[in-house]
Write an enzyme that holds these catalytic residues in place. Structure first.
Site, PDB file in Angstrom:
ATOM      1  N   ARG A  81       2.767  -2.057  11.662  1.00 28.85           N
ATOM      2  CA  ARG A  81       1.372  -1.977  11.236  1.00 28.85           C
ATOM      3  C   ARG A  81       0.473  -2.950  12.024  1.00 28.85           C
ATOM      4  NH1 ARG A  81       1.353  -1.158   4.733  1.00 28.85           N
ATOM      5  NH2 ARG A  81       2.426  -3.128   4.602  1.00 28.85           N
ATOM      6  N   CYS A 107       6.677  -6.257   8.966  1.00 31.92           N
ATOM      7  CA  CYS A 107       6.663  -5.802   7.576  1.00 31.92           C
ATOM      8  C   CYS A 107       7.895  -4.958   7.348  1.00 31.92           C
ATOM      9  CB  CYS A 107       5.403  -4.995   7.299  1.00 31.92           C
ATOM     10  SG  CYS A 107       5.312  -4.309   5.640  1.00 31.92           S
ATOM     11  N   ASP A 119       2.657   6.762   0.786  1.00 26.85           N
ATOM     12  CA  ASP A 119       3.009   5.944  -0.370  1.00 26.85           C
ATOM     13  C   ASP A 119       3.671   6.744  -1.488  1.00 26.85           C
ATOM     14  OD1 ASP A 119       2.195   3.607   0.751  1.00 26.85           O
ATOM     15  OD2 ASP A 119       0.323   3.435  -0.360  1.00 26.85           O
ATOM     16  N   LYS A 166      -4.843  -0.528  -6.638  1.00 20.23           N
ATOM     17  CA  LYS A 166      -4.618  -1.734  -5.839  1.00 20.23           C
ATOM     18  C   LYS A 166      -5.254  -1.608  -4.458  1.00 20.23           C
ATOM     19  CE  LYS A 166      -0.685  -2.337  -3.544  1.00 20.23           C
ATOM     20  NZ  LYS A 166      -0.799  -2.821  -2.150  1.00 20.23           N
ATOM     21  N   ASN A 167      -5.059  -0.464  -3.812  1.00 20.52           N
ATOM     22  CA  ASN A 167      -5.522  -0.317  -2.433  1.00 20.52           C
ATOM     23  C   ASN A 167      -7.033  -0.171  -2.329  1.00 20.52           C
ATOM     24  OD1 ASN A 167      -2.938  -0.547  -1.443  1.00 20.52           O
ATOM     25  ND2 ASN A 167      -2.574   1.655  -1.357  1.00 20.52           N
ATOM     26  N   ARG A 203       3.847  -5.928  -7.292  1.00 26.77           N
ATOM     27  CA  ARG A 203       2.714  -5.991  -6.370  1.00 26.77           C
ATOM     28  C   ARG A 203       1.770  -4.816  -6.573  1.00 26.77           C
ATOM     29  NH1 ARG A 203       4.406  -5.034  -1.148  1.00 26.77           N
ATOM     30  NH2 ARG A 203       2.194  -5.204  -0.694  1.00 26.77           N
TER      31      ARG A 203
END
Length: 417
Positions: free
Chosen positions: A122, A117, A305, A22-23, A397
């Site tokens: 961030r 967030c 993460d 995803k990233n 997500r």
């Protein structure tokens, strides 16, 4: 609202293949804005964040066409309006990645400020400062970043702090800037290197992507290309931890072991046996994990993460572990939910002290963010009895069909409405 119901206590066993990252996928999708020719993205994960990015690009005028499984063609020959509205940005902070390409290609951009967030503020100040260094005029009004630049000009920019999306934004913008751009203290994450490979395939002249010093020789235009998204190292790490936590034996295929060296090292310290071979990883767990201390850091350090998932692992460790979070200031919200499952955890500032318990017990828990969701799934897999994880839209997500992949490994897990 969907939930996951997990019957814990079964070791995971078998083989699983991870999806594209995803990233890495999100900035690569934004790279389509840099060229009038089609960009084909392969190994694209079907995730909510990817769909949101496709919607955002479509709103700007990019034609997005699925041309096969995990394969999408993006045609940005015409950009109708270089705008990223709040309605989409608020659901996915990575929308800020449209800023650099839009300014470079269109000479202007209007992108909503992401705001707060769940896991931290961030800030986007490095994005703004970097584009200003390249000659963009920027003002912040009514919650939007308004950027204008008839032509970006190469410059040397030193990031005040390491930022992955900031590095990616400026890397993309610099590809069409006039002259040479040097980015110092750049993020070294593999996803940055993957973006660099995609841009190079499109005709960009880049050296050093994936190191802390990136040099970009600007070109007049980029052309179309095809690029395969790298495997998701965080999904890989999540399966590694889940297998180790359940005392399982799992082989993970389609991975890059080099991108997970820090996680593999810590799993070894915790007593798991991890064997790497080309594009596969095999992990075997045996008995209770050993207590292990972790401190998150930018790549090549232990990824933030993976912090939450690793906490679920050491919650059952023999001894006390300390996990220190150095990247985000509010990334311990999964602690209270783990305690509902019987974990013994105390948070002191940016560190959590986890005193391992012999067993966790199932309960109803609620996810607060993407990686906290994965943490609770791992905890549910090892807990006695039934665990229900609520608010799993966070999970969707970043993980593609995670319940199907875990079921194929023997987990008793199902999605309910």
């Amino acid at each position: 609202m969907d939930k996951l119901v997990i019957e814990g206590g079964r070791p995971l066993a078998g083989e699983v293949r991870v999806s594209g990252a995803k990233n890495a996928a999100l900035p690569i999708l934004c790279a389509s804005l840099l060229t009038r020719e089609p960009l084909t993205v392969v190994n694209l994960p079907r995730l909510n964040d990817v769909r949101t990015m496709e919607s955002l690009l479509g709103q700007m005028g990019v034609r997005v066409e699925a041309v096969g499984p995990a394969r999408v063609k993006l045609d940005a020959s015409r950009i109708d309006w270089p705008l990223a509205p709040y309605e989409l940005v608020r659901t996915m902070r990575a929308s800020i990645l449209a800023l650099g390409p839009l300014v470079a290609r269109c000479g202007e951009a209007r992108v909503s400020l992401p705001g707060g967030c769940a896991i931290g503020l961030r800030p986007v100040d490095q994005h703004v400062k970097g584009l200003q260094a390249l000659g963009a005029e920027i003002d912040l009004t009514h919650g939007y970043i308004n950027a204008r630049a008839p032509k970006l000009v190469g410059a040397r920019f030193v990031f005040d702090v390491v930022t992955v999306t900031g590095t990616e934004n400026l890397l993309m913008a610099a590809c069409l800037a006039e002259g040479t751009t040097v980015l110092e203290n750049a993020a070294r994450e593999p996803e940055v290197a993957d973006l660099g490979q995609c841009l190079t395939a499109m005709g960009a002249r880049i050296s050093g992507a994936g190191t802390d010093r990136i040099v970009v020789e600007g070109v007049a235009e980029l052309h179309g290309a095809e690029h395969a998204v790298m495997p998701d190292r965080i999904e890989t790490g999540t399966f590694l931890v889940a297998a180790a936590a359940t005392g399982g034996d799992v082989t993970i295929r389609g991975v890059d072991p080099r991108s997970l060296a820090a996680v593999i090292d810590k799993l070894g310290e915790a007593g798991a046996d991890v064997v790497a071979a080309d594009s596969t990883l095999r992990v075997r767990g045996d008995g209770r994990p050993r207590a292990t201390n972790v401190r998150t850091a930018p790549f090549p350090g232990f990824p933030t993460d993976m912090q939450a998932q690793f906490m679920a692992l050491v919650a059952r460790a023999d001894g006390a572990s300390v996990i220190t979070e150095t990247i985000f200031e509010n990334r311990m919200m999964h602690v209270q939910e783990l305690k509902r499952l019987g974990a013994d955890i105390e948070v002191e500032g940016n560190a959590a002290v986890i005193k391992g318990v012999p067993r966790l017990t199932g309960a109803g828990v609620m996810a607060t963010d993407l990686r906290a969701s994965a943490c609770l799934v791992v905890a549910g897999l090892v807990a006695d009895g039934e665990t229900t994880v609520d608010r799993i839209y966070h999970l969707d997500r970043g993980y593609e069909r995670i319940e199907d992949k875990l079921s194929a490994l023997g987990a008793r897990i199902r999605r309910v409405g």
